[in-house]
Write a protein that holds these residues in place. Structure first.
Motif, PDB file in Angstrom:
ATOM      1  N   ALA A 105       0.828  -1.217   0.000  1.00 29.93           N
ATOM      2  CA  ALA A 105       0.000   0.000   0.000  1.00 29.93           C
ATOM      3  C   ALA A 105       0.858   1.262   0.000  1.00 29.93           C
ATOM      4  O   ALA A 105       0.400   2.324  -0.409  1.00 29.93           O
ATOM      5  CB  ALA A 105      -0.936  -0.004   1.210  1.00 29.93           C
ATOM      6  N   ASN A 106       2.105   1.121   0.458  1.00 33.41           N
ATOM      7  CA  ASN A 106       3.029   2.257   0.485  1.00 33.41           C
ATOM      8  C   ASN A 106       4.026   2.215  -0.664  1.00 33.41           C
ATOM      9  O   ASN A 106       5.083   2.857  -0.603  1.00 33.41           O
ATOM     10  CB  ASN A 106       3.745   2.308   1.841  1.00 33.41           C
ATOM     11  N   GLY A 107       3.715   1.445  -1.700  1.00 29.94           N
ATOM     12  CA  GLY A 107       4.512   1.456  -2.922  1.00 29.94           C
ATOM     13  C   GLY A 107       5.754   0.593  -2.925  1.00 29.94           C
ATOM     14  O   GLY A 107       6.596   0.721  -3.810  1.00 29.94           O
ATOM     15  N   VAL A 108       5.876  -0.317  -1.954  1.00 31.36           N
ATOM     16  CA  VAL A 108       7.039  -1.198  -1.898  1.00 31.36           C
ATOM     17  C   VAL A 108       6.713  -2.488  -2.651  1.00 31.36           C
ATOM     18  O   VAL A 108       5.669  -3.106  -2.405  1.00 31.36           O
ATOM     19  CB  VAL A 108       7.431  -1.512  -0.431  1.00 31.36           C
ATOM     20  N   ASP A 109       7.581  -2.883  -3.577  1.00 33.55           N
ATOM     21  CA  ASP A 109       7.419  -4.160  -4.281  1.00 33.55           C
ATOM     22  C   ASP A 109       7.787  -5.292  -3.334  1.00 33.55           C
ATOM     23  O   ASP A 109       8.882  -5.281  -2.760  1.00 33.55           O
ATOM     24  CB  ASP A 109       8.318  -4.228  -5.514  1.00 33.55           C
ATOM     25  N   VAL A 110       6.880  -6.251  -3.164  1.00 31.22           N
ATOM     26  CA  VAL A 110       7.089  -7.361  -2.229  1.00 31.22           C
ATOM     27  C   VAL A 110       7.039  -8.679  -2.997  1.00 31.22           C
ATOM     28  O   VAL A 110       6.131  -8.908  -3.792  1.00 31.22           O
ATOM     29  CB  VAL A 110       6.015  -7.358  -1.112  1.00 31.22           C
ATOM     30  N   SER A 121       8.155 -16.439   4.362  1.00 25.10           N
ATOM     31  CA  SER A 121       8.829 -15.149   4.230  1.00 25.10           C
ATOM     32  C   SER A 121       8.274 -14.296   3.103  1.00 25.10           C
ATOM     33  O   SER A 121       7.745 -14.814   2.125  1.00 25.10           O
ATOM     34  CB  SER A 121      10.321 -15.358   3.917  1.00 25.10           C
ATOM     35  N   ILE A 122       8.471 -12.982   3.271  1.00 26.46           N
ATOM     36  CA  ILE A 122       8.315 -12.030   2.183  1.00 26.46           C
ATOM     37  C   ILE A 122       9.636 -11.284   2.048  1.00 26.46           C
ATOM     38  O   ILE A 122      10.413 -11.202   3.012  1.00 26.46           O
ATOM     39  CB  ILE A 122       7.143 -11.040   2.403  1.00 26.46           C
ATOM     40  N   TYR A 123       9.888 -10.757   0.853  1.00 27.25           N
ATOM     41  CA  TYR A 123      11.154 -10.081   0.558  1.00 27.25           C
ATOM     42  C   TYR A 123      10.888  -8.759  -0.138  1.00 27.25           C
ATOM     43  O   TYR A 123       9.966  -8.647  -0.954  1.00 27.25           O
ATOM     44  CB  TYR A 123      12.017 -10.953  -0.367  1.00 27.25           C
ATOM     45  N   PHE A 124      11.738  -7.765   0.157  1.00 28.82           N
ATOM     46  CA  PHE A 124      11.619  -6.443  -0.434  1.00 28.82           C
ATOM     47  C   PHE A 124      12.922  -5.695  -0.173  1.00 28.82           C
ATOM     48  O   PHE A 124      13.805  -6.198   0.529  1.00 28.82           O
ATOM     49  CB  PHE A 124      10.409  -5.690   0.143  1.00 28.82           C
ATOM     50  N   PHE A 125      13.040  -4.494  -0.751  1.00 27.33           N
ATOM     51  CA  PHE A 125      14.259  -3.694  -0.602  1.00 27.33           C
ATOM     52  C   PHE A 125      13.959  -2.393   0.127  1.00 27.33           C
ATOM     53  O   PHE A 125      12.897  -1.795  -0.066  1.00 27.33           O
ATOM     54  CB  PHE A 125      14.866  -3.378  -1.977  1.00 27.33           C
ATOM     55  N   ASN A 128      17.888   2.033   0.420  1.00 30.60           N
ATOM     56  CA  ASN A 128      19.329   1.956   0.193  1.00 30.60           C
ATOM     57  C   ASN A 128      19.719   0.791  -0.704  1.00 30.60           C
ATOM     58  O   ASN A 128      20.889   0.603  -1.014  1.00 30.60           O
ATOM     59  CB  ASN A 128      20.061   1.823   1.535  1.00 30.60           C
ATOM     60  N   GLY A 129      18.738  -0.034  -1.062  1.00 29.13           N
ATOM     61  CA  GLY A 129      19.012  -1.205  -1.885  1.00 29.13           C
ATOM     62  C   GLY A 129      19.325  -2.449  -1.083  1.00 29.13           C
ATOM     63  O   GLY A 129      19.697  -3.478  -1.648  1.00 29.13           O
ATOM     64  N   HIS A 130      19.160  -2.397   0.250  1.00 25.31           N
ATOM     65  CA  HIS A 130      19.377  -3.580   1.079  1.00 25.31           C
ATOM     66  C   HIS A 130      18.143  -4.467   0.996  1.00 25.31           C
ATOM     67  O   HIS A 130      17.014  -4.001   1.172  1.00 25.31           O
ATOM     68  CB  HIS A 130      19.639  -3.204   2.537  1.00 25.31           C
ATOM     69  N   ARG A 131      18.365  -5.751   0.744  1.00 29.53           N
ATOM     70  CA  ARG A 131      17.245  -6.691   0.691  1.00 29.53           C
ATOM     71  C   ARG A 131      16.827  -7.045   2.112  1.00 29.53           C
ATOM     72  O   ARG A 131      17.679  -7.336   2.970  1.00 29.53           O
ATOM     73  CB  ARG A 131      17.629  -7.963  -0.056  1.00 29.53           C
ATOM     74  N   LEU A 132      15.539  -7.010   2.357  1.00 31.77           N
ATOM     75  CA  LEU A 132      14.984  -7.325   3.667  1.00 31.77           C
ATOM     76  C   LEU A 132      14.038  -8.504   3.542  1.00 31.77           C
ATOM     77  O   LEU A 132      13.424  -8.719   2.493  1.00 31.77           O
ATOM     78  CB  LEU A 132      14.226  -6.121   4.235  1.00 31.77           C
ATOM     79  N   GLU A 133      13.922  -9.237   4.625  1.00 29.75           N
ATOM     80  CA  GLU A 133      13.011 -10.383   4.704  1.00 29.75           C
ATOM     81  C   GLU A 133      12.234 -10.276   6.002  1.00 29.75           C
ATOM     82  O   GLU A 133      12.799  -9.967   7.048  1.00 29.75           O
ATOM     83  CB  GLU A 133      13.823 -11.681   4.697  1.00 29.75           C
ATOM     84  N   LEU A 134      10.940 -10.517   5.932  1.00 30.02           N
ATOM     85  CA  LEU A 134      10.138 -10.722   7.131  1.00 30.02           C
ATOM     86  C   LEU A 134       9.731 -12.184   7.115  1.00 30.02           C
ATOM     87  O   LEU A 134       9.290 -12.699   6.083  1.00 30.02           O
ATOM     88  CB  LEU A 134       8.892  -9.834   7.133  1.00 30.02           C
TER      89      LEU A 134
END
Length: 180
Positions: A105-110, A121-125, A128-134
């Motif tokens: 909803a805030n424009g982040v590609d997941v 898990s889900i993944y996104f950046f 800064n270009g750091h890949r994050l995982e929840l």
């Protein structure tokens, strides 16, 4: 002697304020500390920086350095972007899906939800270009961890000899690969 826990993990950022605001908005992390110096304390090198610290929950701290006099940030061109990442645990699948909806909803590609057997898990950046995982636990997490624990040394030994993926823990991704 034994390590107690990670004190903090530090990465570079392009803009300290943008990074703090993004992590507050997207991952609900509190901004807990800022340190700025003109000299690096450990090396005494003249290199002004802003060092920011965010509360990643349960005593975990995520930190960033903004380094305005250094060349722009880059990535190791020999390492795929999916390899280096920061993974954060969330309570359950409902919370994982809520974060996914919030980010999108805030424009982040997941990317995902990906079922890893023991966790999902889900993944996104970040900006800064750091890949994050929840990641959230699978309902059968404890049993699957025990199964994976039983084969970890055999897998490591086989890998060290063959450099091919051992199949001892293939059960973890069986559903994801359509085998279950």
């Amino acid at each position: 002697m034994k390590i107690d826990r990670i004190h903090h993990v530090a990465y570079r950022c392009k803009d300290a304020k943008e990074t703090v605001l993004w992590y507050q908005k997207m991952l609900h992390m509190d901004f807990v500390l800022a340190i700025a110096e003109d000299l690096v304390p450990s090396t005494k090198a003249p290199d002004p920086y802003m060092h920011i610290f965010l509360d990643a929950g349960m005593g975990n701290v995520l930190a960033f350095f903004e380094l305005p006099t250094q060349p722009p940030m880059g990535r190791d061109p020999n390492t795929p972007e999916w390899v280096q990442h920061i993974a954060f645990r969330v309570k359950d699948r409902a919370e994982l899906l809520a974060f996914k909806a919030h980010l999108e909803a805030n424009g982040v590609d997941v990317l995902g939800v990906t079922d890893h057997g023991m966790f999902h898990s889900i993944y996104f950046f970040d900006p800064n270009g750091h890949r994050l995982e929840l990641a959230c636990p699978d309902p059968e997490e404890i049993a699957k961890i025990a199964q994976a624990d039983a084969v970890k040394w055999a897998m490591l030994e086989e890998w060290s000899v063959t450099k091919r993926a051992p199949k001892h823990a293939a059960f973890l991704h069986a559903k994801e690969l359509g085998a279950a």
